[in-house]
Structure formats: structure tokens, C-alpha cells
Design a protein around this motif. Structure first.
Motif: not given
Length: 156
Positions: A42-67
Motif C-alpha cells: 500500500t506504500s507509494p514508496a514501494s511502487a518502484g520495487c513492485h514494478r521491478l519484480l513484475r517487469e524485470f524479474d528482480a529477485v525479492c530479497v528480505v534479509n541480508a543473507d538473501q542480498v
């Protein structure tokens, strides 16, 4: 905000018109691993990341180990492999400046004709057609009845 380490790029909470999206788009075009750490849906500050996940097949990372895992993975023509020190694999192809411009002009959803791509990329129609031919051979773009589209990268 964008974080880049070795050849990987991770975007943290980017708005819809964030400059980080342009940087991330170029990283994806060059075949660099791309990650996104979005905030709430729901955050406008997240819209860009959601676009990357959808259109550029970015990997969703949620912690330092995944980075760290993402940084150690390098895209090659046949998938991904781990490279010593997290550097780019020697066999990974480098995109030419013309290829980057044409890829930036393409969409994964909206087919575009050569004239539109030439205008968007700032190249001549002949140059665009030559680049599209090479990118099609590399299975990066596809021709549809109504124009050219960029193929979505699949995570391995």
C-alpha cells in the motif's frame, strides 16, 4: 535508494518515478543480478520495487543473507552461476550501447514497431533492425504480429 555491490544491484523502497529504476533497468539490461526489497504493498514508496519484480524479474530479497546470495550469483547466457569474489563471469556477454538503448525502448508488455523504437532509442531504423536481429538470436526480444517486445528474464 539503490545499493550496488560487485555487479549486483538491489533497490530498497523506490517510488514509481525513482531514479533508482533507471539504474536498475540498465543493470538488468547488462545481465547483472537485480534484487528488490519493497515495503508494504500500500506504500507509494514501494511502487518502484513492485514494478521491478513484475517487469524485470528482480529477485525479492528480505534479509541480508538473501542480498549476499544475490551478490554471489552472476547471470550467464545459460542461467546463473557463482563466481569467485562475486565478479561477472567471463562468458557473460556485454551489451553494446546500441543494444542498451533499444532494450530501454522496449517493453515486456506493449509491442512496439521499429519506427517507435528508433524514436525512443534515438537511432536510425536500420540500426534498430540490426540490433533487434542480434537480440532475437540471443532470445532477448521477440517479434509479435503488432511489434517487438522484450522477453522477461526468468529466475533460475
Amino acid at each position: 535508494m539503490i545499493a550496488a555491490a560487485s555487479d549486483a544491484t538491489v533497490v530498497l523502497e523506490a517510488g514509481a518515478r525513482s531514479g533508482s529504476l533507471n539504474t536498475a533497468s540498465h543493470a538488468a539490461t547488462l545481465g547483472r543480478p537485480l534484487g528488490a526489497l519493497p515495503g508494504p504493498v500500500t506504500s507509494p514508496a514501494s511502487a518502484g520495487c513492485h514494478r521491478l519484480l513484475r517487469e524485470f524479474d528482480a529477485v525479492c530479497v528480505v534479509n541480508a543473507d538473501q542480498v549476499v546470495e544475490l551478490i554471489g550469483r552472476v547471470e550467464t547466457g545459460g542461467g546463473s552461476e557463482t563466481a569467485a569474489g562475486g565478479g561477472r563471469a567471463a562468458s557473460a556477454p556485454q551489451a553494446t550501447p546500441e543494444e542498451v538503448r533499444v532494450l530501454d525502448a522496449l517493453s515486456t508488455r506493449a509491442p512496439r514497431d521499429v519506427a517507435d523504437l528508433a524514436r525512443r532509442a534515438g537511432l536510425g531504423a536500420g540500426e534498430v533492425m540490426a540490433v533487434l536481429g542480434v537480440l532475437q538470436l540471443d532470445d532477448v526480444v521477440a517479434y509479435r504480429v503488432d511489434g517487438w517486445v522484450r522477453r522477461r528474464r526468468r529466475a533460475t
